[in-house]
Design a protein around this motif. Structure first.
Motif, PDB file in Angstrom:
ATOM      1  N   LEU A   1      33.886  10.719  37.555  1.00 54.64           N
ATOM      2  CA  LEU A   1      35.327  10.443  37.428  1.00 54.64           C
ATOM      3  C   LEU A   1      35.934  11.371  36.380  1.00 54.64           C
ATOM      4  O   LEU A   1      35.224  11.962  35.575  1.00 54.64           O
TER       5      LEU A   1
ATOM      6  N   MET B   1      36.800  -0.497  40.800  1.00 58.18           N
ATOM      7  CA  MET B   1      35.600   0.092  40.206  1.00 58.18           C
ATOM      8  C   MET B   1      34.492  -0.943  40.014  1.00 58.18           C
ATOM      9  O   MET B   1      33.338  -0.714  40.371  1.00 58.18           O
TER      10      MET B   1
ATOM     11  N   ARG C   1      31.121  14.947  45.448  1.00 56.73           N
ATOM     12  CA  ARG C   1      30.540  15.484  46.673  1.00 56.73           C
ATOM     13  C   ARG C   1      29.326  16.378  46.382  1.00 56.73           C
ATOM     14  O   ARG C   1      28.318  16.315  47.083  1.00 56.73           O
TER      15      ARG C   1
ATOM     16  N   SER D   1      40.679   8.649  50.021  1.00 56.79           N
ATOM     17  CA  SER D   1      39.580   9.455  49.543  1.00 56.79           C
ATOM     18  C   SER D   1      38.251   8.684  49.634  1.00 56.79           C
ATOM     19  O   SER D   1      37.225   9.230  50.053  1.00 56.79           O
ATOM     20  N   ALA D   2      38.255   7.435  49.254  1.00 56.47           N
ATOM     21  CA  ALA D   2      37.052   6.595  49.321  1.00 56.47           C
ATOM     22  C   ALA D   2      36.575   6.487  50.763  1.00 56.47           C
ATOM     23  O   ALA D   2      35.386   6.630  51.075  1.00 56.47           O
TER      24      ALA D   2
ATOM     25  N   ILE E   1      33.193  17.027  42.352  1.00 58.01           N
ATOM     26  CA  ILE E   1      31.874  16.904  41.749  1.00 58.01           C
ATOM     27  C   ILE E   1      31.095  15.752  42.363  1.00 58.01           C
ATOM     28  O   ILE E   1      29.874  15.812  42.524  1.00 58.01           O
TER      29      ILE E   1
ATOM     30  N   MET F   1      28.130   5.382  43.613  1.00 60.59           N
ATOM     31  CA  MET F   1      28.837   6.622  43.267  1.00 60.59           C
ATOM     32  C   MET F   1      30.271   6.283  42.893  1.00 60.59           C
ATOM     33  O   MET F   1      31.003   5.710  43.683  1.00 60.59           O
ATOM     34  N   LEU F   2      30.606   6.649  41.707  1.00 66.11           N
ATOM     35  CA  LEU F   2      31.989   6.443  41.281  1.00 66.11           C
ATOM     36  C   LEU F   2      32.678   7.793  41.293  1.00 66.11           C
ATOM     37  O   LEU F   2      32.292   8.700  40.563  1.00 66.11           O
ATOM     38  N   GLY F   3      33.675   7.946  42.108  1.00 67.73           N
ATOM     39  CA  GLY F   3      34.395   9.211  42.195  1.00 67.73           C
ATOM     40  C   GLY F   3      33.984   9.954  43.451  1.00 67.73           C
ATOM     41  O   GLY F   3      32.800  10.141  43.701  1.00 67.73           O
ATOM     42  N   SER F   4      34.965  10.381  44.226  1.00 65.02           N
ATOM     43  CA  SER F   4      34.664  11.016  45.504  1.00 65.02           C
ATOM     44  C   SER F   4      35.245  12.427  45.568  1.00 65.02           C
ATOM     45  O   SER F   4      35.475  12.962  46.632  1.00 65.02           O
TER      46      SER F   4
ATOM     47  N   ILE G   1      30.663   3.405  47.254  1.00 64.91           N
ATOM     48  CA  ILE G   1      31.521   4.455  46.718  1.00 64.91           C
ATOM     49  C   ILE G   1      32.862   3.873  46.272  1.00 64.91           C
ATOM     50  O   ILE G   1      33.489   3.099  46.988  1.00 64.91           O
ATOM     51  N   TYR G   2      33.255   4.261  45.043  1.00 63.51           N
ATOM     52  CA  TYR G   2      34.565   3.859  44.531  1.00 63.51           C
ATOM     53  C   TYR G   2      35.431   5.103  44.357  1.00 63.51           C
ATOM     54  O   TYR G   2      34.962   6.124  43.875  1.00 63.51           O
ATOM     55  N   SER G   3      36.679   5.009  44.766  1.00 60.73           N
ATOM     56  CA  SER G   3      37.640   6.055  44.448  1.00 60.73           C
ATOM     57  C   SER G   3      38.956   5.401  44.101  1.00 60.73           C
ATOM     58  O   SER G   3      39.255   4.294  44.583  1.00 60.73           O
TER      59      SER G   3
ATOM     60  N   PHE H   1      35.034   9.788  52.040  1.00 61.50           N
ATOM     61  CA  PHE H   1      33.715  10.019  51.456  1.00 61.50           C
ATOM     62  C   PHE H   1      32.676   9.136  52.156  1.00 61.50           C
ATOM     63  O   PHE H   1      31.595   9.592  52.533  1.00 61.50           O
TER      64      PHE H   1
END
Lengths: 392, 392, 392, 392
Positions: free
Chosen positions: C67, C51, B9, C34-35, B7, B1-4, C27-29, C38
């Motif tokens: 993202l 990333m 979530r 934030s990472a 969206i 998952m890229l982005g936390s 998971i990447y943030s 999550f």
């Protein structure tokens, strides 16, 4: 009028159906201040705090009684004395005994009498009743009417002596006449079961009640009434027939939704319990609640020397049903409706509705399943056994 | 998952919440043809027409009973014998005696037991119940559930011996558990009044019924059930509280309207009684009717060794309420709910809700009138007299 | 499973369709905090702020890009480098050039690519699209999609550089793919007219836009998008065909109405702009917004080695349409859709739909008038004259 | 009237507001049969097939023109000649040139002139417009009106010469005046973009069109009109303001749902395209469509010697907007609205609506997220950078 086509007819229907020729000529109120203000607001030439004076005036063609329930009988008797046509707000009496005395008095006096049950005159009800009479729903099985809101407007409603009852009398009178009209005004209501309680308000009368009214032909009427509902005025009818269904919503969610943050202005929506967020205004309350069509019927009937659609007799039947509801709420039993005066049909039984499928079976049901097949449920005429049959 | 973020979530909630790891491994049906077809359609490795064989297999973790009502007890007893976790479709028994035997058996056997009352697992119900528990509606006064349609799918439903009852048992079991959940599952149902009749169908059991269930704290539950409704499946709940209202529609009119002349193709809409004109399809029936959330709860509870939200105990309480309804429909009396097993609270009375306006008065109501003024209805604390006060 | 009938099938459909076997493993943030959060909330074993590190891990089967728009291309290129299947949130690119580079890269790399356009996976859309494909609406004439709300959740959306556009890009991408799917994904969008303005928000990008998309076969698509709408999230589609109509509401007014005074508790409803008064909660947002069915399609396609319903190619077509919309908003002209890659049909013309009434006339219309007669409008085949004919 | 309270006032409002004193005294039709039948049905004392004769009669106070569009000008000129007050059905002319000639003629003759645009007189519109004027929606950003149905009633509508246009002229005239009224009748419409096509019907005129009307203050009007809609009459308005939203549905789904199998009787519902299945009757069409309130305004204005709400001037402005729409549909360009006569404001610009959050930032948005936090989006006044801030 130039043009007699589709739109010309629409225009003519409207032109000849509006803009009143009828005027209030005399106003009585118990309080002078109130009488004076009404006279001013509606340009009424005469006002008084003496009831008989208001009635007796020669320019009065018909008396409209919109007084607290405990004053109806006195006002009606004065109309009889002066031989004035009379129409009375709902409920007719505080109970069937009062209603019967009024009914007998106006009939003895030979005067026009109208019962102002506006909710059987709403445009939606009128059209729905026509469909029911034309057979669109088949045999009527059940008719429910619901009227709930956060409580009435004036102090006297809350006082048991003046009002004669709580929400059963105040709102149930509408519901009983609505459901009775769907089922058929010539079908006799035979017994009533009612639950009632005072759940929220600091009053002696009931603020919430649910009742069932059994009719001679097996149809069932239902009323749901409350002064504890939150969210505005809820006014809905539902009718089930062997061939169809009607749902009517007379107030909330009838095609007008408004959201407002309230920052933009001082707007206040009526009966909505709030003036921000999502609101559901009604365009023309007088029309939607049946007042226009009701008075049109009353005045037209008066001029033609006929009875209007709703008379004191109907008011009396409603009171008799509500009396049974009050008795049932106390006794916890199904209570008979005591109708000393009954002018409808007697001895109407339940229709049989067996549908023959083939020589050996009755049809119970046919249906499309969610996996796409057509399924029949059949009952064997002799053995009574149920079978299912899938048709591709 | 890229982005936390937001969206991310949403996506994670969905990814980790769907696509089943659970499989049907064994299927029993009374008819071979039916068992075989099911096994084929759902890729089930084992099928049989011997119930015990289906249950006893070692790869079976939990038994799901979706049989006619008269076979529930036999199936449950076999699960007890083989110590298999069990979940049973609604109603649990044909009456409270059957239900109580099943409840006692599973508890004696120490096995997981789930009651498959899907309609308290619909997404809408779950959210609505949360709001109620959080106090959004204040004190709950009334909860109604209505389920009506043109009759059930399979032959056995129509046979009184196999089904144990008509629409009260078939549909009322949903309504009772829904309304009980709104009012509070720890509040005792004390008595029931029920009207029932066979108005249309050629059957012995009732095809239409209306019932009231009184709870110890003064709240009232209501069910409206019928196999005679025309127009599809009507599935609606209404809840009134001292501070709010909830209306839930689970089927018709939930945001999908379609008109079709029928000339364009062979489209058929499910349960709609017609395939032309205005139709109201439901996007994802399984989800809207609560099945997904129900099984998620069942399996999660099983894995954690906990009880699910709905157990055989709940099924038993529902049967006890329905037994009282059947007795009432015959006796025409309010019948007590006989709960030999009761695990909730006892002796819960009605709350008082007097609202003080000033030293001398209680507030009865405040309101905006249609001519723009703010009006108060007050009750004098000592005299009990009602007055109205208009604030500009 | 005991029982293979109606309810057994319902249960099996649900049991085998839920409870995920799929897990987020990395998971990447951009921000460590934030990472970390999550990873904790969703029990993700690995987190990082680099990333490539998140993508390259061997336990990753598919990369989900959620993202900001300006980072999609970089992330996709890394997936290509590491030959990881990839799915990207909407819109695919900030413009068609970016989208085309991504499309060409994933195809050159031979990796699975999915375009996360959730709104063509909502349960309602899926069923509606089926009806359309089955011909229930006849020939599709017009398809409109509207998405408006009070503005997006995160800061980057409001920044033109990161987002690449305003509400046209953010919301219009949904609307274009929805309407294109109704009209037919193989029908070429040819030109676009768009109005856009910044009416309320203090931003450079547009906060309100309306666009028309002309398709080769004469059908017209329409989008209405805004970040200035007050009252929650408005998400509605309308489709007109020669034989029918579809109206879909995906959010407000879908069968769940709640009124609350707010006195009862601390309830807060999502996206509702208020937490008192009438609210319209949605039961299961994830399901109603299409996420569950979208990921089911993505993962099933990945496992079967097939393309999902929505791929980067679809994302590219959407970007090309939106590019034309942006050009049109500036030029005030109908702008052609530049599709260097087009894999659908070419040269599809308008169908003729003349309906013959008799040897001499075409039927224009038949109707029931409000005064009860049946009226025909006919056109003479040769003279072209119109006549009306009333049938009793 | 006895009683001056809440219900007394309701009654008085209704009694004095209904039952017409206005009568049709003279009817003209091109066909004798039609004139004679109209005279009979509406008890009109005089009928003729000579237009001037109908107008010239001394008992005629006002002439109501409900003729095909191509005869409006001739009829208006005869009214001028005979100095008769005149009101004309919509649209005023077939184009702005005709409309302007009529406007100038009635003003030169000094006669009363009313434009019969009923849809700005519907009860819902009247109340909605009031709310808008009172500021409930803040600044109006967009107003859309949609009128679609399966095509008009009479032959002449389908003939381009007599009608002067297709659905743009027939239905768009309503939509333009509705949206213009929401935005403000004193705000100048400046340019129009319109798409139009003949998608289904065998006619020369357009049967489907969508248009955008830009106003000087940045607000946008929109019309959606069609003669190809299936499913009855669709009549809906939507308004977006900076502080609120209005949705009005004037026909389908306004609180009256009926299902009928059709077996029960011969019921036929108007404009519904079918008489079985789910139908959505309207209770009182004349009132819901605005006719009653329109004629009340016309006659009251005439008696008081004032201009009604809608005059020939309004009809002229509408024609000018529609002319621009027709030009745009051909040129595919935004076409200017040519208003040689304009009596509203000039040079009205867009308001600024920056909301200050603190010394350094503007507020872009505040919101409750689905995980329960309150989030702010802020814009730095100097740098223009966007930041988000989560408040617990």
């Amino acid at each position: 009028m130039l043009g007699s086509g589709f739109i010309g007819r629409f225009y003519a229907d409207s032109i000849q159906g509006y803009r009143s020729q009828d005027k209030v000529v005399s106003i009585y109120s118990r309080r002078e201040e109130s009488a004076r203000k009404f006279a001013e607001d509606y340009a009424v030439p005469f006002w008084t705090t003496t009831m008989e004076e208001a009635i007796a005036r020669p320019e009065v063609d018909i008396v409209c009684i919109s007084l607290p329930n405990n004053l109806h009988e006195e006002a009606v008797m004065l109309c009889c004395k002066h031989k004035k046509a009379v129409m009375t707000t709902k409920p007719l009496g505080r109970n069937a005994a009062e209603a019967k005395r009024m009914l007998e008095a106006v009939e003895a006096a030979g005067i026009f009498n109208g019962y102002l049950e506006d909710l059987v005159y709403t445009p939606k009800f009128i059209k729905a009743e026509q469909s029911v009479r034309n057979g669109a729903l088949g045999r009527i099985l059940w008719a429910k009417s619901r009227e709930t809101h956060p409580g009435p407007h004036s102090d006297w409603f809350w006082d048991l002596e003046q009002a004669g009852g709580g929400c059963i009398l105040d709102l149930g009178c509408h519901c009983v006449e609505i459901t009775r009209s769907y089922i058929g005004k010539d079908i006799k209501p035979v017994e009533v079961m009612c639950w009632a309680d005072t759940q929220v308000k600091p009053i002696e009368a009931e603020d919430h009640a649910i009742g069932l009214v059994k009719y001679e032909n097996g149809a069932i009427g239902q009323f749901e009434v409350s002064w504890t509902f939150r969210g505005g005025l809820d006014l809905r009818d539902e009718v089930m027939g062997s061939e169809g269904t009607i749902w009517i919503n007379s107030f909330l969610r009838t095609g007008f939704d408004m959201f407002t943050t309230g920052k933009g202005g001082d707007y206040v929506a009526e009966k909505a319990e709030s003036n921000t967020g999502w609101l559901f205004p009604v365009g023309d309350e007088l029309n939607e609640l049946g007042y226009n069509h009701m008075f049109m019927d009353m005045f037209n009937a008066l001029e033609k020397g006929e009875a209007p659609k709703e008379t004191f007799y109907d008011g009396y039947v409603v009171n008799a049903v509500l009396d049974a509801a009050y008795r049932s709420a106390k006794s916890k039993l199904w209570e008979p409706v005591n109708l000393e005066v009954w002018r409808g049909r007697e001895g109407v039984g339940k229709d049989s509705h067996l549908i023959e499928w083939d020589a050996d079976h009755y049809l119970v049901k046919e249906e499309m399943t969610h996996y796409g097949a057509k399924k029949l449920i059949l009952k064997h005429k002799v053995s009574g056994a149920f079978i299912q049959k899938v048709l591709e």
